[in-house]
Design an enzyme around this catalytic site. Structure first.
Site, short mmCIF file in Angstrom:
data_model
loop_
_atom_site.label_atom_id
_atom_site.label_comp_id
_atom_site.label_asym_id
_atom_site.label_seq_id
_atom_site.Cartn_x
_atom_site.Cartn_y
_atom_site.Cartn_z
N HIS A 151 0.85 -1.20 0.00
CA HIS A 151 0.00 0.00 0.00
C HIS A 151 0.88 1.24 0.00
O HIS A 151 1.69 1.43 0.90
CB HIS A 151 -0.92 0.00 1.23
CG HIS A 151 -2.10 -0.92 1.08
ND1 HIS A 151 -3.28 -0.75 1.76
CD2 HIS A 151 -2.27 -2.02 0.30
CE1 HIS A 151 -4.13 -1.69 1.40
NE2 HIS A 151 -3.53 -2.49 0.54
N TYR A 155 -9.31 5.33 7.37
CA TYR A 155 -9.47 5.67 8.78
C TYR A 155 -10.51 6.79 8.82
O TYR A 155 -10.26 7.87 8.28
CB TYR A 155 -8.15 6.19 9.38
CG TYR A 155 -7.08 5.12 9.55
CD1 TYR A 155 -6.30 4.72 8.47
CD2 TYR A 155 -6.83 4.55 10.79
CE1 TYR A 155 -5.30 3.76 8.63
CE2 TYR A 155 -5.83 3.59 10.96
CZ TYR A 155 -5.08 3.20 9.88
OH TYR A 155 -4.10 2.25 10.03
N PRO A 198 -4.26 0.49 18.65
CA PRO A 198 -3.99 -0.01 17.30
C PRO A 198 -4.07 1.01 16.16
O PRO A 198 -3.73 0.68 15.04
CB PRO A 198 -5.07 -1.09 17.10
CG PRO A 198 -6.16 -0.70 18.05
CD PRO A 198 -5.52 -0.02 19.20
N LYS A 246 1.13 -0.09 15.02
CA LYS A 246 2.54 -0.17 15.42
C LYS A 246 2.90 -1.41 16.25
O LYS A 246 4.08 -1.71 16.41
CB LYS A 246 2.93 1.08 16.24
CG LYS A 246 2.92 2.36 15.45
CD LYS A 246 4.15 2.44 14.57
CE LYS A 246 4.03 3.48 13.48
NZ LYS A 246 3.95 2.93 12.13
N TYR A 306 3.67 6.93 10.19
CA TYR A 306 2.90 5.74 9.82
C TYR A 306 3.79 4.69 9.15
O TYR A 306 3.67 3.50 9.45
CB TYR A 306 1.75 6.14 8.87
CG TYR A 306 0.73 5.04 8.69
CD1 TYR A 306 -0.33 4.90 9.58
CD2 TYR A 306 0.84 4.12 7.65
CE1 TYR A 306 -1.27 3.88 9.44
CE2 TYR A 306 -0.08 3.09 7.49
CZ TYR A 306 -1.14 2.98 8.39
OH TYR A 306 -2.05 1.97 8.25
C1 PHB Z 1 -6.11 -4.39 10.77
O1 PHB Z 1 -6.16 -4.67 9.56
O2 PHB Z 1 -6.48 -5.20 11.63
C2 PHB Z 1 -5.60 -3.06 11.18
C3 PHB Z 1 -5.08 -2.21 10.21
C4 PHB Z 1 -4.61 -0.96 10.58
C5 PHB Z 1 -4.65 -0.57 11.90
C6 PHB Z 1 -5.16 -1.42 12.87
C7 PHB Z 1 -5.63 -2.68 12.51
O3 PHB Z 1 -4.21 0.67 12.23
#
Ligand code: PHB
Ligand code: APR
Length: 399
Positions: free
Chosen positions: A76, A204, A296, A300, A388
Protein backbone atom coordinates in the site's frame (compact mmCIF):
# COMPACT_ATOMS: atom_id res chain seq x y z
CA UNK A 1 9.24 -37.24 36.99
CA UNK A 2 11.80 -34.47 36.54
CA UNK A 3 13.36 -33.67 33.17
CA UNK A 4 16.14 -31.14 32.68
CA UNK A 5 17.73 -29.70 29.57
CA UNK A 6 20.13 -26.94 28.60
CA UNK A 7 19.91 -24.28 25.91
CA UNK A 8 21.52 -20.92 25.16
CA UNK A 9 18.34 -18.82 25.06
CA UNK A 10 15.03 -19.80 26.68
CA UNK A 11 12.23 -17.94 24.90
CA UNK A 12 8.94 -17.56 26.77
CA UNK A 13 5.97 -17.12 24.42
CA UNK A 14 5.34 -18.23 20.82
CA UNK A 15 3.65 -15.07 19.56
CA UNK A 16 5.28 -13.18 16.70
CA UNK A 17 8.07 -11.90 19.01
CA UNK A 18 9.12 -15.30 20.34
CA UNK A 19 8.79 -17.08 17.00
CA UNK A 20 10.71 -14.42 15.06
CA UNK A 21 13.46 -14.33 17.68
CA UNK A 22 13.69 -18.13 17.56
CA UNK A 23 14.01 -18.03 13.78
CA UNK A 24 16.70 -15.31 13.76
CA UNK A 25 18.71 -17.15 16.42
CA UNK A 26 18.39 -20.45 14.55
CA UNK A 27 19.76 -18.80 11.39
CA UNK A 28 22.75 -17.64 13.41
CA UNK A 29 23.44 -21.03 14.95
CA UNK A 30 22.26 -20.05 18.44
CA UNK A 31 20.32 -22.72 20.30
CA UNK A 32 16.92 -21.68 21.68
CA UNK A 33 13.85 -23.37 23.13
CA UNK A 34 10.36 -21.82 23.10
CA UNK A 35 7.83 -22.37 25.90
CA UNK A 36 4.24 -21.47 25.07
CA UNK A 37 1.23 -21.67 27.33
CA UNK A 38 -1.35 -22.20 24.57
CA UNK A 39 -1.79 -24.92 21.95
CA UNK A 40 -0.20 -24.50 18.51
CA UNK A 41 -3.70 -24.35 17.03
CA UNK A 42 -4.66 -21.45 19.29
CA UNK A 43 -1.48 -19.53 18.41
CA UNK A 44 -1.93 -20.11 14.67
CA UNK A 45 -5.51 -18.87 14.63
CA UNK A 46 -5.27 -15.71 16.70
CA UNK A 47 -6.45 -12.67 14.76
CA UNK A 48 -4.53 -9.42 15.11
CA UNK A 49 -3.61 -6.39 12.97
CA UNK A 50 -1.89 -6.62 9.65
CA UNK A 51 0.15 -3.60 8.52
CA UNK A 52 3.90 -4.17 8.25
CA UNK A 53 6.48 -1.41 8.04
CA UNK A 54 9.40 -1.84 5.66
CA UNK A 55 11.75 -2.53 8.58
CA UNK A 56 9.50 -5.47 9.50
CA UNK A 57 9.21 -6.91 5.99
CA UNK A 58 13.00 -6.66 5.64
CA UNK A 59 13.46 -8.53 8.90
CA UNK A 60 10.95 -11.21 7.91
CA UNK A 61 12.86 -11.70 4.64
CA UNK A 62 16.18 -11.74 6.47
CA UNK A 63 14.76 -14.45 8.73
CA UNK A 64 14.07 -16.55 5.60
CA UNK A 65 10.30 -16.67 6.09
CA UNK A 66 9.16 -13.96 3.66
CA UNK A 67 8.20 -16.01 0.59
CA UNK A 68 4.43 -16.13 1.20
CA UNK A 69 4.37 -12.54 2.49
CA UNK A 70 6.09 -11.34 -0.71
CA UNK A 71 3.65 -13.35 -2.83
CA UNK A 72 0.36 -12.63 -1.03
CA UNK A 73 1.01 -9.39 0.86
CA UNK A 74 -0.53 -6.21 -0.54
CA UNK A 75 1.79 -3.22 -0.97
CA UNK A 76 0.00 0.00 0.00
CA UNK A 77 1.45 3.32 -1.10
CA UNK A 78 -1.06 5.36 0.87
CA UNK A 79 -4.21 5.38 2.98
CA UNK A 80 -7.28 7.56 3.30
CA UNK A 81 -8.48 9.72 6.15
CA UNK A 82 -12.22 10.31 6.04
CA UNK A 83 -12.85 13.31 8.27
CA UNK A 84 -16.45 14.39 8.79
CA UNK A 85 -17.38 12.94 5.41
CA UNK A 86 -14.45 14.39 3.44
CA UNK A 87 -11.65 12.17 2.12
CA UNK A 88 -7.97 13.07 2.25
CA UNK A 89 -5.33 10.72 0.87
CA UNK A 90 -2.07 10.30 2.74
CA UNK A 91 0.39 9.57 -0.05
CA UNK A 92 2.91 7.55 1.94
CA UNK A 93 5.12 6.83 -1.07
CA UNK A 94 5.13 10.40 -2.35
CA UNK A 95 5.69 11.92 1.08
CA UNK A 96 8.31 9.48 2.41
CA UNK A 97 9.46 7.26 -0.47
CA UNK A 98 8.17 4.28 1.52
CA UNK A 99 5.16 1.99 1.48
CA UNK A 100 3.64 -0.47 3.93
CA UNK A 101 2.69 -4.12 3.42
CA UNK A 102 -0.75 -5.40 4.37
CA UNK A 103 -0.26 -9.01 5.52
CA UNK A 104 -2.14 -10.52 8.47
CA UNK A 105 -0.28 -11.25 11.67
CA UNK A 106 -2.06 -14.61 11.67
CA UNK A 107 -0.40 -15.49 8.36
CA UNK A 108 3.01 -14.31 9.52
CA UNK A 109 2.65 -16.36 12.70
CA UNK A 110 1.79 -19.45 10.64
CA UNK A 111 4.82 -18.90 8.35
CA UNK A 112 7.07 -18.70 11.41
CA UNK A 113 5.49 -21.78 13.01
CA UNK A 114 5.94 -23.74 9.81
CA UNK A 115 9.61 -22.75 9.48
CA UNK A 116 10.20 -23.77 13.10
CA UNK A 117 8.55 -27.11 12.55
CA UNK A 118 10.44 -27.73 9.29
CA UNK A 119 13.75 -27.11 11.09
CA UNK A 120 12.63 -29.41 13.95
CA UNK A 121 13.31 -26.71 16.54
CA UNK A 122 12.27 -27.32 20.10
CA UNK A 123 8.92 -25.75 21.07
CA UNK A 124 6.81 -26.76 24.05
CA UNK A 125 3.18 -25.83 23.46
CA UNK A 126 0.81 -26.16 26.42
CA UNK A 127 3.67 -25.48 28.83
CA UNK A 128 2.08 -24.92 32.25
CA UNK A 129 3.24 -22.90 35.25
CA UNK A 130 6.19 -21.37 33.41
CA UNK A 131 8.47 -19.63 35.93
CA UNK A 132 11.76 -17.82 35.36
CA UNK A 133 14.57 -17.94 37.93
CA UNK A 134 18.03 -16.60 38.71
CA UNK A 135 18.23 -14.02 35.94
CA UNK A 136 20.02 -11.56 38.19
CA UNK A 137 22.92 -14.05 38.31
CA UNK A 138 25.06 -15.84 35.73
CA UNK A 139 23.00 -19.04 35.40
CA UNK A 140 19.29 -18.44 34.93
CA UNK A 141 16.80 -21.28 34.54
CA UNK A 142 13.19 -21.83 33.68
CA UNK A 143 10.76 -24.35 35.16
CA UNK A 144 7.45 -25.54 33.74
CA UNK A 145 5.09 -28.47 33.52
CA UNK A 146 4.72 -30.39 30.30
CA UNK A 147 3.19 -33.74 29.49
CA UNK A 148 2.76 -34.55 33.16
CA UNK A 149 6.44 -33.92 33.97
CA UNK A 150 8.16 -31.14 35.90
CA UNK A 151 10.75 -29.71 33.54
CA UNK A 152 13.78 -27.48 34.01
CA UNK A 153 15.78 -25.68 31.35
CA UNK A 154 19.13 -24.11 32.24
CA UNK A 155 20.16 -21.31 29.93
CA UNK A 156 22.42 -18.29 29.40
CA UNK A 157 19.58 -15.85 28.75
CA UNK A 158 15.80 -15.63 29.01
CA UNK A 159 13.77 -13.75 26.39
CA UNK A 160 10.41 -12.64 27.80
CA UNK A 161 8.20 -12.67 24.70
CA UNK A 162 5.10 -13.68 26.64
CA UNK A 163 2.89 -10.68 25.95
CA UNK A 164 1.05 -8.34 28.27
CA UNK A 165 -0.24 -11.07 30.62
CA UNK A 166 2.95 -13.12 30.72
CA UNK A 167 5.02 -14.66 33.49
CA UNK A 168 8.23 -12.69 32.90
CA UNK A 169 6.95 -9.22 33.73
CA UNK A 170 5.04 -10.68 36.67
CA UNK A 171 8.31 -12.10 38.05
CA UNK A 172 10.08 -8.72 38.32
CA UNK A 173 10.96 -7.61 41.83
CA UNK A 174 8.96 -4.60 43.03
CA UNK A 175 10.94 -1.40 42.77
CA UNK A 176 13.13 -2.64 39.88
CA UNK A 177 10.99 -1.08 37.15
CA UNK A 178 8.59 1.69 36.29
CA UNK A 179 5.30 1.33 34.41
CA UNK A 180 3.51 3.98 32.36
CA UNK A 181 -0.08 3.32 31.42
CA UNK A 182 -3.21 4.83 29.93
CA UNK A 183 -6.37 2.82 29.40
CA UNK A 184 -8.76 4.41 26.88
CA UNK A 185 -12.48 4.71 27.63
CA UNK A 186 -13.48 2.79 24.48
CA UNK A 187 -12.59 -0.30 22.48
CA UNK A 188 -12.55 -1.41 18.87
CA UNK A 189 -15.29 -3.78 17.79
CA UNK A 190 -13.77 -5.72 14.87
CA UNK A 191 -15.38 -7.89 12.22
CA UNK A 192 -13.64 -10.13 9.70
CA UNK A 193 -15.66 -11.15 6.65
CA UNK A 194 -15.04 -12.96 3.40
CA UNK A 195 -16.10 -10.01 1.30
CA UNK A 196 -14.01 -7.80 -1.01
CA UNK A 197 -12.59 -4.69 0.72
CA UNK A 198 -14.60 -1.51 0.26
CA UNK A 199 -11.53 0.37 -0.99
CA UNK A 200 -8.08 -0.40 -2.47
CA UNK A 201 -6.46 1.37 0.48
CA UNK A 202 -7.26 1.50 4.20
CA UNK A 203 -9.78 4.14 5.30
CA UNK A 204 -9.47 5.67 8.78
CA UNK A 205 -12.77 7.48 9.41
CA UNK A 206 -13.59 10.02 12.10
CA UNK A 207 -16.91 11.76 12.57
CA UNK A 208 -19.66 12.61 15.05
CA UNK A 209 -20.50 8.92 15.67
CA UNK A 210 -16.85 8.12 16.39
CA UNK A 211 -14.01 6.28 14.70
CA UNK A 212 -14.17 3.50 12.10
CA UNK A 213 -11.49 1.66 10.12
CA UNK A 214 -11.82 -0.21 6.84
CA UNK A 215 -8.94 -2.64 6.48
CA UNK A 216 -8.35 -5.91 4.67
CA UNK A 217 -6.42 -9.16 4.61
CA UNK A 218 -6.65 -9.86 0.87
CA UNK A 219 -8.74 -8.97 -2.18
CA UNK A 220 -11.49 -11.23 -0.84
CA UNK A 221 -11.23 -10.81 2.93
CA UNK A 222 -12.01 -7.58 4.80
CA UNK A 223 -11.42 -6.38 8.32
CA UNK A 224 -13.55 -3.54 9.70
CA UNK A 225 -13.65 -1.82 13.08
CA UNK A 226 -15.89 0.68 14.86
CA UNK A 227 -15.12 2.50 18.11
CA UNK A 228 -17.50 1.35 20.88
CA UNK A 229 -17.78 2.19 24.60
CA UNK A 230 -15.56 -0.03 26.81
CA UNK A 231 -18.69 -1.33 28.48
CA UNK A 232 -20.11 -2.85 25.25
CA UNK A 233 -20.17 -6.64 24.89
CA UNK A 234 -19.76 -8.49 21.59
CA UNK A 235 -23.06 -10.27 22.21
CA UNK A 236 -24.84 -6.89 21.94
CA UNK A 237 -23.65 -6.54 18.36
CA UNK A 238 -25.36 -8.60 15.67
CA UNK A 239 -23.67 -8.58 12.25
CA UNK A 240 -26.48 -6.40 10.97
CA UNK A 241 -26.06 -3.85 13.75
CA UNK A 242 -22.32 -3.73 13.05
CA UNK A 243 -22.76 -3.12 9.29
CA UNK A 244 -25.43 -0.48 9.96
CA UNK A 245 -23.15 1.38 12.34
CA UNK A 246 -20.16 1.11 10.00
CA UNK A 247 -22.22 2.54 7.11
CA UNK A 248 -23.19 5.52 9.25
CA UNK A 249 -19.52 6.32 9.86
CA UNK A 250 -18.53 6.15 6.15
CA UNK A 251 -19.24 8.42 3.16
CA UNK A 252 -21.65 7.93 0.24
CA UNK A 253 -18.93 6.49 -1.98
CA UNK A 254 -18.02 3.82 0.59
CA UNK A 255 -21.67 3.12 1.43
CA UNK A 256 -22.31 2.50 -2.27
CA UNK A 257 -19.49 -0.04 -2.63
CA UNK A 258 -19.49 -1.72 0.79
CA UNK A 259 -20.16 -5.44 0.45
CA UNK A 260 -21.36 -7.01 3.67
CA UNK A 261 -21.52 -10.67 4.66
CA UNK A 262 -21.51 -12.93 7.68
CA UNK A 263 -18.74 -12.24 10.17
CA UNK A 264 -16.12 -14.99 10.43
CA UNK A 265 -14.73 -13.35 13.57
CA UNK A 266 -16.07 -10.64 15.82
CA UNK A 267 -14.40 -9.29 18.96
CA UNK A 268 -13.86 -6.17 21.04
CA UNK A 269 -10.26 -5.10 21.69
CA UNK A 270 -9.59 -2.74 24.60
CA UNK A 271 -7.25 0.17 23.87
CA UNK A 272 -4.22 0.79 26.02
CA UNK A 273 -0.91 2.64 26.00
CA UNK A 274 1.67 0.93 28.21
CA UNK A 275 5.46 0.98 28.59
CA UNK A 276 7.68 -0.75 31.10
CA UNK A 277 11.17 0.60 31.80
CA UNK A 278 13.76 -0.83 31.58
CA UNK A 279 13.44 -3.84 29.26
CA UNK A 280 16.48 -5.68 30.61
CA UNK A 281 16.91 -7.22 34.08
CA UNK A 282 20.28 -8.95 34.23
CA UNK A 283 19.88 -11.95 31.92
CA UNK A 284 16.15 -11.44 31.32
CA UNK A 285 15.03 -9.33 28.34
CA UNK A 286 11.45 -8.28 27.60
CA UNK A 287 10.38 -7.95 23.95
CA UNK A 288 7.10 -7.08 22.22
CA UNK A 289 3.83 -6.85 24.14
CA UNK A 290 5.56 -8.04 27.33
CA UNK A 291 7.18 -4.61 27.53
CA UNK A 292 4.80 -2.27 25.75
CA UNK A 293 1.32 -1.91 24.27
CA UNK A 294 0.07 0.69 21.80
CA UNK A 295 -3.52 1.46 20.80
CA UNK A 296 -3.99 -0.01 17.30
CA UNK A 297 -4.70 3.20 15.37
CA UNK A 298 -1.10 3.57 14.19
CA UNK A 299 -0.70 -0.18 13.43
CA UNK A 300 2.54 -0.17 15.42
CA UNK A 301 2.20 -3.20 17.77
CA UNK A 302 3.75 -5.84 15.57
CA UNK A 303 6.31 -3.45 14.11
CA UNK A 304 7.63 -2.52 17.54
CA UNK A 305 7.78 -6.19 18.48
CA UNK A 306 9.80 -6.86 15.32
CA UNK A 307 12.38 -4.19 16.06
CA UNK A 308 12.78 -5.31 19.68
CA UNK A 309 13.47 -8.78 18.37
CA UNK A 310 15.88 -7.51 15.73
CA UNK A 311 17.94 -5.74 18.38
CA UNK A 312 17.71 -8.67 20.79
CA UNK A 313 18.88 -11.15 18.15
CA UNK A 314 21.77 -8.81 17.27
CA UNK A 315 22.64 -8.53 20.97
CA UNK A 316 22.82 -12.33 21.39
CA UNK A 317 24.73 -12.76 18.13
CA UNK A 318 27.24 -10.11 19.31
CA UNK A 319 27.61 -11.94 22.60
CA UNK A 320 28.18 -15.42 21.15
CA UNK A 321 30.02 -14.60 17.93
CA UNK A 322 32.06 -11.51 18.77
CA UNK A 323 32.22 -11.85 22.54
CA UNK A 324 30.82 -8.33 22.77
CA UNK A 325 28.11 -7.35 25.25
CA UNK A 326 27.53 -3.91 23.71
CA UNK A 327 24.22 -4.98 22.13
CA UNK A 328 23.07 -6.47 25.42
CA UNK A 329 24.01 -3.34 27.33
CA UNK A 330 22.29 -1.01 24.86
CA UNK A 331 19.21 -3.16 24.21
CA UNK A 332 16.80 -1.47 26.58
CA UNK A 333 17.71 2.13 25.76
CA UNK A 334 17.72 1.56 21.98
CA UNK A 335 14.34 -0.17 22.04
CA UNK A 336 12.77 2.35 24.37
CA UNK A 337 13.73 5.27 22.21
CA UNK A 338 11.84 3.84 19.22
CA UNK A 339 9.04 2.56 21.45
CA UNK A 340 8.36 5.97 22.95
CA UNK A 341 8.21 7.63 19.53
CA UNK A 342 5.67 5.03 18.36
CA UNK A 343 3.75 5.29 21.65
CA UNK A 344 3.52 9.04 21.21
CA UNK A 345 2.31 8.71 17.61
CA UNK A 346 -0.26 6.02 18.47
CA UNK A 347 -1.61 8.04 21.39
CA UNK A 348 -1.76 11.23 19.30
CA UNK A 349 -3.38 9.54 16.29
CA UNK A 350 -5.94 7.89 18.61
CA UNK A 351 -6.66 11.21 20.32
CA UNK A 352 -7.13 12.92 16.98
CA UNK A 353 -9.49 10.39 15.39
CA UNK A 354 -11.68 9.20 18.29
CA UNK A 355 -14.47 10.87 20.24
CA UNK A 356 -13.70 10.65 23.96
CA UNK A 357 -16.71 10.56 26.29
CA UNK A 358 -15.39 13.52 28.27
CA UNK A 359 -14.63 15.68 25.23
CA UNK A 360 -16.64 18.84 25.34
CA UNK A 361 -17.38 20.78 22.14
CA UNK A 362 -14.16 22.77 22.45
CA UNK A 363 -11.95 19.63 22.31
CA UNK A 364 -13.82 18.49 19.19
CA UNK A 365 -13.17 21.86 17.60
CA UNK A 366 -9.47 21.68 18.57
CA UNK A 367 -9.21 18.22 17.00
CA UNK A 368 -10.94 19.33 13.80
CA UNK A 369 -8.72 22.41 13.58
CA UNK A 370 -5.61 20.29 14.09
CA UNK A 371 -6.68 17.90 11.33
CA UNK A 372 -7.55 20.83 9.07
CA UNK A 373 -4.07 22.21 9.61
CA UNK A 374 -2.27 18.86 9.17
CA UNK A 375 -4.16 17.90 6.03
CA UNK A 376 -3.48 21.21 4.32
CA UNK A 377 0.18 21.51 5.15
CA UNK A 378 3.00 19.59 3.48
CA UNK A 379 4.81 19.32 6.81
CA UNK A 380 1.59 18.16 8.48
CA UNK A 381 1.08 15.44 5.87
CA UNK A 382 4.75 14.44 6.14
CA UNK A 383 4.43 14.15 9.92
CA UNK A 384 1.56 11.68 9.59
CA UNK A 385 3.20 9.74 6.76
CA UNK A 386 6.67 9.51 8.34
CA UNK A 387 5.26 8.15 11.56
CA UNK A 388 2.90 5.74 9.82
CA UNK A 389 5.58 4.13 7.62
CA UNK A 390 7.81 3.92 10.71
CA UNK A 391 10.51 6.12 12.15
CA UNK A 392 14.10 4.84 11.87
CA UNK A 393 15.43 2.56 14.55
CA UNK A 394 18.11 5.07 15.50
CA UNK A 395 18.68 8.62 14.43
CA UNK A 396 22.37 7.75 14.05
CA UNK A 397 23.43 9.43 17.28
CA UNK A 398 23.21 6.44 19.61
CA UNK A 399 25.36 3.36 20.02
C1 PHB B 1 -6.11 -4.39 10.77
O1 PHB B 1 -6.16 -4.67 9.56
O2 PHB B 1 -6.48 -5.20 11.63
C2 PHB B 1 -5.60 -3.06 11.18
C3 PHB B 1 -5.08 -2.21 10.21
C4 PHB B 1 -4.61 -0.96 10.58
C5 PHB B 1 -4.65 -0.57 11.90
C6 PHB B 1 -5.16 -1.42 12.87
C7 PHB B 1 -5.63 -2.68 12.51
O3 PHB B 1 -4.21 0.67 12.23
N1 APR C 1 3.90 -18.96 29.74
C1 APR C 1 4.11 -19.26 28.42
N2 APR C 1 3.61 -18.53 27.41
C2 APR C 1 2.87 -17.47 27.72
C3 APR C 1 2.63 -17.10 29.07
C4 APR C 1 3.17 -17.91 30.10
N3 APR C 1 2.97 -17.62 31.38
N4 APR C 1 1.86 -15.97 29.06
C5 APR C 1 1.64 -15.67 27.79
N5 APR C 1 2.23 -16.56 26.96
C6 APR C 1 2.22 -16.59 25.49
C7 APR C 1 0.87 -16.24 24.92
O1 APR C 1 0.00 -17.36 24.88
C8 APR C 1 1.24 -15.76 23.53
O2 APR C 1 1.27 -16.81 22.59
O3 APR C 1 3.07 -15.58 25.00
C9 APR C 1 2.64 -15.21 23.69
C10 APR C 1 2.68 -13.70 23.57
O4 APR C 1 2.30 -13.35 22.25
P1 APR C 1 1.65 -11.95 21.87
O5 APR C 1 0.68 -11.57 22.90
O6 APR C 1 1.20 -12.07 20.46
O7 APR C 1 2.85 -10.92 21.98
P2 APR C 1 4.09 -10.67 21.01
O8 APR C 1 4.64 -11.94 20.48
O9 APR C 1 4.99 -9.73 21.71
O10 APR C 1 3.44 -9.99 19.75
C11 APR C 1 3.22 -8.67 19.63
O11 APR C 1 0.96 -9.05 19.04
O12 APR C 1 -0.72 -8.15 20.38
C12 APR C 1 -0.01 -8.03 19.20
O13 APR C 1 0.00 -5.71 18.83
C13 APR C 1 0.74 -6.78 19.21
O14 APR C 1 1.18 -7.16 17.03
C14 APR C 1 1.77 -7.16 18.26
C15 APR C 1 2.16 -8.50 18.60
Amino acid sequence: MNVSHRTQVAIIGAGPSGLLLGQLLHRSGIDAVILERQTAEHVGNRIRAGVLEQVTTELVNEAGVGARMCRDGLVHDGFELLIDGVRHRIDLKGLTGRSVMVYGQTELTRDLMQARQAAALSTYYEAGEVAVHGYDGARPWVTFKHGGAEQRIDCDFIAGCDGFHGACRASLPAGSFQEFERVYPFGWLGVMSDTPPVNDELIYASGPRGFALCSMRSHVRSRYYVQVPSTDKVSQWSDEAFWDELRLRLDDKARATLVTGPSIEKSIAPLRSFVLEPLRFGRLFLAGDAGHIVPPAGAKGLNLAATDVKLLAEAFIGHYRERSNAGIDHYSARCLRRIWRAERFSWWFTRLLHRFPDDGPIIERFNRAELDYLLHSQSGLRTIAENYVGLPLDFGDQG
